[in-house]
Structures are given as C-alpha cells and as structure tokens.
Motif scaffolding. Sequence first.
Motif, PDB file in Angstrom:
ATOM      1  N   ARG A 162       0.846  -1.210   0.000  1.00 50.72           N
ATOM      2  CA  ARG A 162       0.000   0.000   0.000  1.00 50.72           C
ATOM      3  C   ARG A 162       0.875   1.251   0.000  1.00 50.72           C
ATOM      4  O   ARG A 162       0.612   2.212  -0.725  1.00 50.72           O
ATOM      5  N   LYS A 163       1.917   1.237   0.837  1.00 49.86           N
ATOM      6  CA  LYS A 163       2.827   2.385   0.921  1.00 49.86           C
ATOM      7  C   LYS A 163       3.502   2.634  -0.424  1.00 49.86           C
ATOM      8  O   LYS A 163       3.540   3.759  -0.920  1.00 49.86           O
ATOM      9  N   SER A 205       1.053   3.928  -3.085  1.00 49.67           N
ATOM     10  CA  SER A 205       0.689   5.343  -2.900  1.00 49.67           C
ATOM     11  C   SER A 205       1.855   6.247  -3.292  1.00 49.67           C
ATOM     12  O   SER A 205       1.640   7.333  -3.858  1.00 49.67           O
ATOM     13  N   GLU A 221       1.846   6.314  -7.135  1.00 49.45           N
ATOM     14  CA  GLU A 221       0.690   7.089  -7.596  1.00 49.45           C
ATOM     15  C   GLU A 221       0.940   8.585  -7.420  1.00 49.45           C
ATOM     16  O   GLU A 221       0.675   9.389  -8.319  1.00 49.45           O
ATOM     17  N   ARG A 222       1.465   8.977  -6.270  1.00 56.43           N
ATOM     18  CA  ARG A 222       1.781  10.389  -6.002  1.00 56.43           C
ATOM     19  C   ARG A 222       2.845  10.894  -6.976  1.00 56.43           C
ATOM     20  O   ARG A 222       2.736  11.996  -7.514  1.00 56.43           O
TER      21      ARG A 222
END
Length: 156
Positions: A89-90, A93, A96-97
């Motif tokens: 998940r980290k 993200s 994605e960022r």
Amino acid sequence: MIDNVSPSTRSRMMRAIPSKNTKPELSLRKGLFRAGFRFRLHRKNLAGKPDIVLTKYNAVIFVHGCFWHRHEGCSLATIPSSHKDYWMRKFDSNVERDNRNREQLISSGWRVAIVWECGLRKQPDRVISDVAHWLKNDDSQSAEFADSEVDYKNEN
C-alpha cells in the motif's frame, strides 16, 4: 517475521531516513554545479517539491530512491518480508503520487527528469553527463536516468 525492535524504536529509525539532501541528491547537485548549471532546491510552490529546479531550462529533477519509489527491474527495489500488505500500500501510494506530480508539472509546462539512485551509485559520471545533455540538447517533456543495466527512458 517479528520485528526485532519496539514500535517507538522503529518509528525513530524510520524518521531518521532523510527525504532531502540524500547522498544521491548531493552527488547529482555537485556534478551539475561543476558542469556549470545553477538551480534552486525543493521549491514548495511546485508539485512534489522537486529536488532540483532549473528555471533557465524549464526543467525539474527528482532524485528517486529505488526502494521507496519502486524502480522497476532494479535490484534495490526489494519488498520487505514482513507486513507485505502495509508495504505494498505504501509503495503503491508513493508511485501514484509520483505519477500525479509528474503529470501536473508537465501540464504546467515543466520538463521532468527522474534520476534513480542506482544510476548515481553505480555510474554517477555517466548519469550526470546524460542529465546535462538532456537539459541542453533534448526537448523531450520527461526522461528517466538510471543504471545502464536497468533502463533509460526518454519520453516526449
């Protein structure tokens, strides 16, 4: 696998990992400065606070750690064996960022380069030379610079 340290110790260790002025970033900055480039650092008014901003060339450079930013095909982009769901998940993200920031900068008229940690570790002179060439002679909107064994991407 059980963590060998307490949560407060792990938190302290993670906080100690720098987000600015890392060894790869300093290496690139010194090389570009020696090559005659002048730049600003970490401009807060730009998406993602780019590590290096070269207004003369309308370009920004991000120096990405292969582990944190998931450099595809790189041996440094390992996945921890414990808490895999958390880490995935980290990492997702983060990626994605990074993509969102890159697209926002390009749509604002900036040229964006990603310089990967592995390239600055293994071939710093070649990477710095390639970045300098991209700044002066290449009008592509985005580029990536890494260890030549991994990849070099140049996109228009």
